[in-house]
Design a protein around this motif. Structure first.
Motif, PDB file in Angstrom:
ATOM      1  N   PHE A   9    -130.747 -12.377 -17.183  1.00 41.21           N
ATOM      2  CA  PHE A   9    -130.605 -10.866 -17.588  1.00 41.21           C
ATOM      3  C   PHE A   9    -132.004 -10.181 -17.517  1.00 41.21           C
ATOM      4  N   MET A  10    -133.107 -10.853 -17.633  1.00 44.86           N
ATOM      5  CA  MET A  10    -134.261 -10.089 -17.368  1.00 44.86           C
ATOM      6  C   MET A  10    -134.408  -9.949 -16.008  1.00 44.86           C
ATOM      7  N   PHE A  20    -142.634 -14.883 -18.855  1.00 44.98           N
ATOM      8  CA  PHE A  20    -142.162 -14.376 -20.191  1.00 44.98           C
ATOM      9  C   PHE A  20    -142.331 -15.666 -21.250  1.00 44.98           C
ATOM     10  N   TYR A  57    -127.127 -11.509 -28.779  1.00 44.24           N
ATOM     11  CA  TYR A  57    -127.529 -12.753 -28.465  1.00 44.24           C
ATOM     12  C   TYR A  57    -127.227 -13.323 -27.189  1.00 44.24           C
ATOM     13  N   MET A  58    -128.303 -13.523 -26.276  1.00 42.91           N
ATOM     14  CA  MET A  58    -128.044 -13.993 -24.875  1.00 42.91           C
ATOM     15  C   MET A  58    -127.612 -15.595 -24.966  1.00 42.91           C
ATOM     16  N   GLU A  63    -130.687 -15.529 -20.489  1.00 44.40           N
ATOM     17  CA  GLU A  63    -131.772 -14.545 -20.827  1.00 44.40           C
ATOM     18  C   GLU A  63    -132.628 -14.387 -19.659  1.00 44.40           C
ATOM     19  N   PHE A 119    -140.896 -18.214 -23.671  1.00 42.80           N
ATOM     20  CA  PHE A 119    -139.593 -18.717 -24.117  1.00 42.80           C
ATOM     21  C   PHE A 119    -140.022 -19.802 -25.013  1.00 42.80           C
TER      22      PHE A 119
END
Lengths: 303, 241
Positions: free
Chosen positions: A296-297, A251, A191-192, A293, A253
């Motif tokens: 991270f991406m 993305f 879980y980010m 997150e 969210f």
């Protein structure tokens, strides 16, 4: 003294490289997070640090002791909560706790103060078999068992996976209390959003670290301007932005889409003006701070 | 048929001895809707899903799924639903092609349909090169996407997704939701559980279970308004605590 020192560690299984040249250090009293999806190498790394697997290359020290040469000493001083439920299903709550205390040569009474806050929640069920406990209760009991010999450092492998958001919050409250008592904690999670609860994190993907730093520093290193965009029909908005010639990434969210543009110094108004020409209804756009997150991406895409 | 109820439940209840796992829940899910079924661990979600899939007989109350009764027509239900969970999906020791053939077969597709579906899926999922590889050798993200495609191979009226994205990397998780949107736009109803609260926002409507009852049910935006919260995470914490 560093509590954990990992240098260029590698672990392979047949053709698969599970952990690929990973290095990091953990300081006394830190909560250090390994953040990444399944297959990132988190469990393999924890198994090497808890002396259950030998590295193929590189080396690691825990509490100044070598994980290969001094494995017996390490085992007495660390607490390990594996990802899969580790307790004896057909022993009761109190029997499990007593068992773990005994094999580590101590008693439940001796270190009761360390687990008291958590064990109080389990006490009404102390006669119940561990196999009959709810997920949240099992997790609390497993933490008590990992703590009962008063370890200097705790390794928690995905303690919150599959756990609902409320129970996850409670679990992190417990970790903060343990930190206050001077216990160093290494914890892994997919879980980010839990990254922000750690002092420092290693973001991991496919056996490699993408970044190792404090959550704030990782966020500061996000290079692009990030916009959150909302319209009445998010799927339509997503399709539209995917086709936009200046689009870098888009993305979903939650109720917004997170968007970055290929152009430098782009303003909210420019994107909004473009979208308005396409008759998208109920448009909202704002500049936002990236979260872990997003980072991270972005790091995944760089690789 | 636009407003057809794919799930209809009224006072649905399941007791185990004196323990009431699901306590008189009532709700309906419409055709093509993406319905988020949330709740804390132990709130009764799994028990409710088992009843809706025809795997567990209710203690009392009424429910129909895809028009079939959960007491008397469980075999019809099983043929008209798809199911995928993080734990149970594909056979690891079969190849990609074999899994597609197997699931096509048990859902009663003809050989011709299976052949067409196989070609279509290999193409759309861009896994043609891996068609003869064992599932266990594939990256998790590929498996999840294939598992979902296989769960809807028979064009079911509704697909149940039980924590489909657990442990998946953030990019794959989003690609997965794009697939969900595509299926929903084709008219398949999606019933999904998740612990990722950002995913709750992607649903048309969401219910939150707590201690066996449905404590809240509405669109994400109305729930946020009602509970004076900025995110579904805040809503969840307020209800489940």
């Amino acid at each position: 003294m560093k509590i954990v020192e990992v240098k260029n560690i590698v672990k392979t299984f047949d053709k698969t490289t599970a952990v690929d040249d990973v290095s990091f250090e953990v300081e006394q009293g830190e909560i250090f997070g390994l953040i990444g999806p399944d297959g990132a190498g988190k469990t393999t790394l924890f198994r090497m640090l808890t002396t259950l697997l030998k590295p193929v290359k590189g080396n690691a020290k825990v509490l100044g002791l070598d994980v290969v040469k001094n494995y017996k000493q390490i085992r007495k001083k660390v607490g390990y909560m594996p990802g899969r439920f580790s307790l004896y299903q057909d022993l009761s709550v109190e029997e499990n706790l007593k068992f773990f205390a005994t094999i580590f040569g101590t008693t439940v009474e001796e270190n009761y103060n360390l687990i008291k806050d958590i064990y109080i929640l389990l006490e009404p069920f102390k006669k119940r078999k561990a196999g009959k406990l709810s997920g949240g209760m099992k997790q609390k009991l497993a933490l008590c068992c990992a703590l009962i010999h008063k370890p200097d450092v705790l390794f928690l492998d995905e303690p919150t996976t599959g756990v609902d958001p409320v129970s996850r919050n409670e679990f992190w409250d417990m970790l903060r209390k343990l930190k206050e008592q001077g216990i160093t904690i290494l914890v892994s999670t997919p879980y980010m959003d839990e990254a922000s609860l750690c002092d420092r994190v290693a973001l991991m993907q496919k056996g490699k670290t993408l970044s190792i730093d404090t959550p704030d520093n990782i966020i500061r290193q996000f290079k692009k301007s990030l916009f959150a965009i909302h319209s009445e029909n998010q799927y339509e908005l997503f399709q539209t932005l995917m086709k936009y010639e200046h689009r870098n990434t888009v993305f979903p969210f939650g109720e917004f889409l997170h968007y970055t543009d290929k152009r430098e110094n782009i303003s909210e108004d420019e994107i909004k003006n473009y979208l308005e020409t396409l008759n998208l209804k109920g448009l909202k756009i704002k500049s936002v701070k990236p979260n872990i997150e997003d980072c991270f991406m972005a790091l995944m895409e760089e690789k | 048929m636009e407003n057809e109820n794919i799930i209809y439940a009224e006072n649905l209840t399941k007791k185990f001895g004196s323990f009431v796992a699901v306590n008189s829940i009532s709700f309906s899910v419409k055709k093509g809707e993406i319905y988020g079924f949330l709740g804390a661990n132990g709130a009764g979600k799994t028990t409710a899903i088992r009843m809706l899939c025809g795997l567990s007989t209710p203690s009392s109350g009424k429910a129909t799924v895809a028009g079939f009764d959960v007491y008397k027509q469980t075999e019809n239900i099983k043929k008209n639903i798809g199911y995928m969970s993080q734990k149970f999906s594909l056979y690891e020791d079969l190849t990609v092609k074999e899994n597609i053939t197997f699931y096509g077969g048990i859902y009663g597709l003809s050989d011709k349909e299976i052949k067409e579906k196989t070609e279509y899926l290999l193409d759309i999922l861009k896994i043609g090169d891996a068609k003869d590889k064992l599932i266990k050798s594939l990256p998790l993200g590929w498996k999840q996407k294939l598992a979902f495609s296989v769960a809807v191979i028979h064009n079911p009226k509704i697909v149940f997704l039980d924590e489909p994205t657990g442990g998946v990397d953030p990019l794959t998780r989003r690609q997965f939701w794009n697939m969900i949107y595509e299926e929903a736009s084709r008219g398949i109803t999606v019933f999904v559980t998740t612990h990722y609260m950002d995913e709750a926002e992607y649903c048309n409507r969401v219910s939150i279970m707590s201690d066996g009852i449905i404590a809240a049910l509405d669109t994400p935006s109305k729930l946020k308004e009602k509970y004076n919260a900025n995110t579904m995470h805040e809503v969840f914490v307020k209800i489940a605590r």
